[in-house]
Design an enzyme around this catalytic site. Structure first.
Site, PDB file in Angstrom:
ATOM      1  N   GLY A  29       0.825  -1.189   0.000  1.00 47.27           N
ATOM      2  CA  GLY A  29       0.000   0.000   0.000  1.00 47.27           C
ATOM      3  C   GLY A  29       0.866   1.248   0.000  1.00 47.27           C
ATOM      4  N   CYS A  30       0.255   2.372  -0.366  1.00 52.06           N
ATOM      5  CA  CYS A  30       1.025   3.612  -0.468  1.00 52.06           C
ATOM      6  C   CYS A  30       1.469   4.087   0.909  1.00 52.06           C
ATOM      7  CB  CYS A  30       0.211   4.670  -1.199  1.00 52.06           C
ATOM      8  SG  CYS A  30      -1.463   4.895  -0.570  1.00 52.06           S
ATOM      9  N   TYR A  31       0.539   4.164   1.858  1.00 52.52           N
ATOM     10  CA  TYR A  31       0.918   4.593   3.210  1.00 52.52           C
ATOM     11  C   TYR A  31       1.951   3.641   3.816  1.00 52.52           C
ATOM     12  CZ  TYR A  31      -2.943   8.034   3.481  1.00 52.52           C
ATOM     13  OH  TYR A  31      -3.784   9.099   3.290  1.00 52.52           O
TER      14      TYR A  31
END
Lengths: 345, 345, 345, 345
Positions: free
Chosen positions: D148-150
């Site tokens: 995921g990006c986070y």
């Protein structure tokens, strides 16, 4: 590898040259000047410029630069450019000047809009660096005058139509909308974030210095003097110029014919993209790239041709075009190092 | 206190009506409808709307609204408006309609640009709600058709000049740049943040529905049919419309005279501000206010008059103008509740 | 009418004072200084400031100002403030100082973070101008030190919880995100549009001057020394500070109790809005207003309380709060002239 | 050339894959699916994607794709991914899945945060695609679960410090600020331009689905269960995630040592850039690139380590990382096709 040097490397066009040239397969930057950052590495000052940790900004020393490089990009303000460019020419280097100093062929016009010209003998020799029009002359030029950002967006869509006589050479209006990077990186109240954001204005209405530059090139295309109405606007975005152009049709013609005329004229120009009927450019589609996108429509109820062009002012409107000129001057493929895909979104 | 109801309170113009009316000293909102939010309090749905904790959104029930309120703002899409407005009129209420349904006096024009009109009998009775032009008629109207956002910005600067014959009625071009709130609060790919931000485009070139509305009013001012070229653009900002207008001068005149003509025409209009020679409007200076700012310049070398107007599309281009109309209809001072200072920066 | 003067009227807080006071029913601006714009009318320099055409910027002449006004807002940079404020105090005027010069009660702390203090005798007399905490003292103060923008957003949500012992006074973290207007209107590379737009960064990590100011007030609330970790960030928007605060619960407590504790503490504070459980503030809901919105949640799996506050840094974080202080000092209703509705969208 | 196919090519991560792969010297896109745009050419739908005029969007037909391509990028929402990925695996293809469906190794955790898992047998086999940590496993994986990006922005700076025991594994806080492209290209009120612009908010406080993903990887690094406090925020910009992390030092250590520990850990990772003491990342410096920039500072007065990381969420946080994984899986140089220079400004 072409050894290039950038004079004035700390403004947005200088930074953009560094960005583009880093990935160029046949050129590299051997020197870059900046009085402000002299002694500091490029990578330290601009962390975005990855891979430039060993290149230091230096003071602008013509003799050092002339020994180090064969190709010079001058990315300094007008007036400063005309004082330094002749020195590089004398040293036998080939120069791509991003300032306005050598764009106007007529000295009087230059002096009317700018100031006294201190290197007028170069005005005749310099080639106007719009590859889509002057590709052949650029190839052999020692000095190329890289076009202004607004002129690039206005001239490209209009030249084929003036040249072919499709539009009337009188009554042309260019309404341009530019992002804030066009104003450069120097300090000014008008380019503070809070003064630009959520604002929108026209400025230098009918008195912007890019107007005579546009008129010069349109006159060449039309074969007679062309005057235009030109209004630049400042828009809250970083990059991009969208130019909406209004012209009267000289004869009954379909939009299909208009689009074909433009397309045909630029059939060997890899960066001009003509949109199909009904579709229009968006800054969104060109950001970070060297494209000049063009769309057109005929407003039948007023018999007006509406042309829209979109460019990234820092790329096709400045540094990308400069590298395109470098490629042509060096006998390389025109699009070398410039075949990026626009960053979208 | 004037008891007003807002039909369609969850779009940007509805929210803006709620914002403006909250501080109005002589009017309050007794009902507001929204199918989507029915049963929820306004303050809960829109935390910005302070002080509306006790007002609930309701289903749009004409009979309930007609009993509760004396004044109706319809802030629903066109087509929906023409089905509901007549019911309020029949109930004896006075209506300010923010849709396009009653702006065009000519039924055929309406049906060409929109769809079949289901309440054509109202087209004659409705008054075009541009107070600067129709103040007197508005005062007595039962139904006021609040102007479109683009038309407001284009008509105000042009009417005095057409009326006085200073400009030629043919060849007028309006190049408008709008913030994204003009597209409303309904879901669409084109108004997603990432599709608008750092983008800029022309859209509906020469085919936007506001064009016939502008032409209608310019024709009245000129006393003869006027057609224009109109290009709307979408700009990455939330509020504001800047319109750059190009017109040919009908006679030799100074810019001072042009500015005086506009100023004189609007001398009793508190929201029109004419800028001195050399100064131009900026969206920055009107945001959140009901002003229409105007600047002008003559481009002598092409004999073109360049007019620039700036409005906040949600205020002077919609809800502020609607409240201005309410004031006039109710015999109150025109600027009541609208004398805010633009939010800048 | 209260006769007020603004010393330093050309920065964003000065402009904002002019905006807010224009609509204040019981105060007006009789003088405003600006070395830069002296001799020019406010309306000419800032076209957004409607209705100020007759007020001219003047040089900052203490004797003239002292005769013209009874109330002084000093909106000049720190250091400049402490040189001029004592003169107004000596002349018997009451002063609301928007700089940092009188916020820190401890001279040594001030001198550690700023520079030598030239009016240390005022440090004891000045009242920290956070009305929600010091309302009573403000009423009688001759000199009010208007809080910093970051401190306002951090102190308001924390004080009730430290005061009641709900949270642990150690280990508090405040992560603040500010719009660019917080950096002021002076020229700096870092606040150019193109340097802020589409960027986001932390700055002055753990060394911002607002940190000791926050700690001073939290220590008062806790009754013992409190140190915090404070990280400011610059966000691409014009107005607003969102502060996300992390604190450890000192005892088992429900989120409902936490919210009630805050709500109860501020039950007489018209500008503090506590959001219901599950809802959180957004800069969107406070822009242009004097509100401080607060939301909270307990992260049970780490036993951490997360508080979020939102203010408009130019209003509640500066000029609105200054007017709130003026109202209190003058015995007027605290919210007079400040009961605006946030501009949203 | 590696023959790749993209399943779900009309969202932002799909478009970004198309952008990146266009310039990849050893891979090309032979098929791309989109129910919405099936039958239309990529270049027609997305004019930014130059050079894709001959590639048509198709319906997602597993059998066709399995024959055409050897490598599959699935860029569809979670739940959709787990229904289609096993089919490609069965057909012998290697898959890089950009959804969340195979990131969590523990089925129960997945089902707590998402929904029932329909391909649980793959959870063990899938390799978490963070090359900086799992490079060796990725090389041989048939299925890579792209992070995921986070998580990417939070895990990279923390792992070396947890691994070496420099920081305490308890009490870690990650305060993340994301641009709007992280929310994807599907229609939602919350991502309309006017709802994001000039706003700023925390959302899903302590309940975002990326939290268990971060905790999973931090636990591996620490060798014991780690729980964190995680707050995502939505910021008005298109690309980028800045994550500010707060951790307690487990022992007395200098900032120099901290930076060296991170640098040393990633000495073979070309996309991790550790900033020198005193310097901090800015989204500005990574936009359009696959870099993860890291800066750090010790707040001595609270004994807290503040880490800041910056990534472009669409590149290092999604599609760039996916191509990095492709390179590793295919035995190519990790940075192939990813050595772009960030677009700045």
């Amino acid at each position: 590898m072409l050894r290039t040097a950038i004079v004035g490397g700390s403004g947005y066009t200088g930074i953009e040259l560094l960005r583009i040239l880093k990935l160029h397969p046949r050129a590299n930057v051997v020197a870059v000047t900046s009085r402000k950052y002299a002694g500091h590495s490029v990578g330290e000052v601009f962390p975005s410029l990855h891979g430039y940790n060993d290149l230091l900004f230096t003071e602008p020393d013509v003799s050092y630069l002339s020994k180090s490089a064969e190709w010079i990009f001058t990315a300094v303000p007008h007036k400063a450019a005309m004082s330094v460019v002749p020195q590089f020419l004398d040293a036998g280097l080939r120069v791509i000047d991003l300032s306005a100093d050598f764009r106007l062929r007529d000295r009087r016009t230059y002096e009317t809009w700018y100031q006294a010209h201190t290197a007028p003998e170069q005005l005749d020799k310099a080639v106007y660096g719009l590859p889509e029009i002057y590709r052949k002359d650029i190839a052999h030029a020692q000095l190329v005058a890289n076009p202004g950002c607004y002129p690039t967006g206005a001239i490209i869509p209009l030249v084929p139509l003036l040249h072919s006589g499709i539009i009337n050479s009188q009554g042309i209006i260019a309404d341009s909308k530019s992002g804030a990077s066009g104003a450069g990186r120097s300090l000014s109240l008008g380019t503070l974030y809070c003064e630009v954001n959520e604002g929108l204005k026209a400025y230098k209405v009918a008195e912007h210095r890019h107007m005579p530059e546009i008129e010069q090139e349109l006159s060449v295309a039309a074969g007679k003097p062309v005057v235009i109405t030109f209004t630049p606007h400042l828009v809250p975005m970083t990059r991009g110029i969208l130019t909406t152009i209004y012209a009267r049709l000289a004869r009954e013609v379909s939009i299909g014919k208009v689009l074909v005329a433009i397309k045909e004229f630029y059939k060997d120009s890899p960066f001009v993209r003509v949109f199909p009927e009904g579709a229009f450019p968006d800054i969104f589609y060109v950001r970070g790239s060297n494209f000049c996108d063009i769309g057109a429509k005929i407003d039948r109820h007023t018999n007006t041709l509406v042309l829209v062009s979109a460019i990234d002012n820092l790329v096709k409107g400045a540094s990308g075009q400069a590298v395109q000129n470098l490629n042509i001057m060096a006998g390389l493929e025109e699009s070398l190092g410039l075949d990026t895909i626009p960053l979208c979104p």
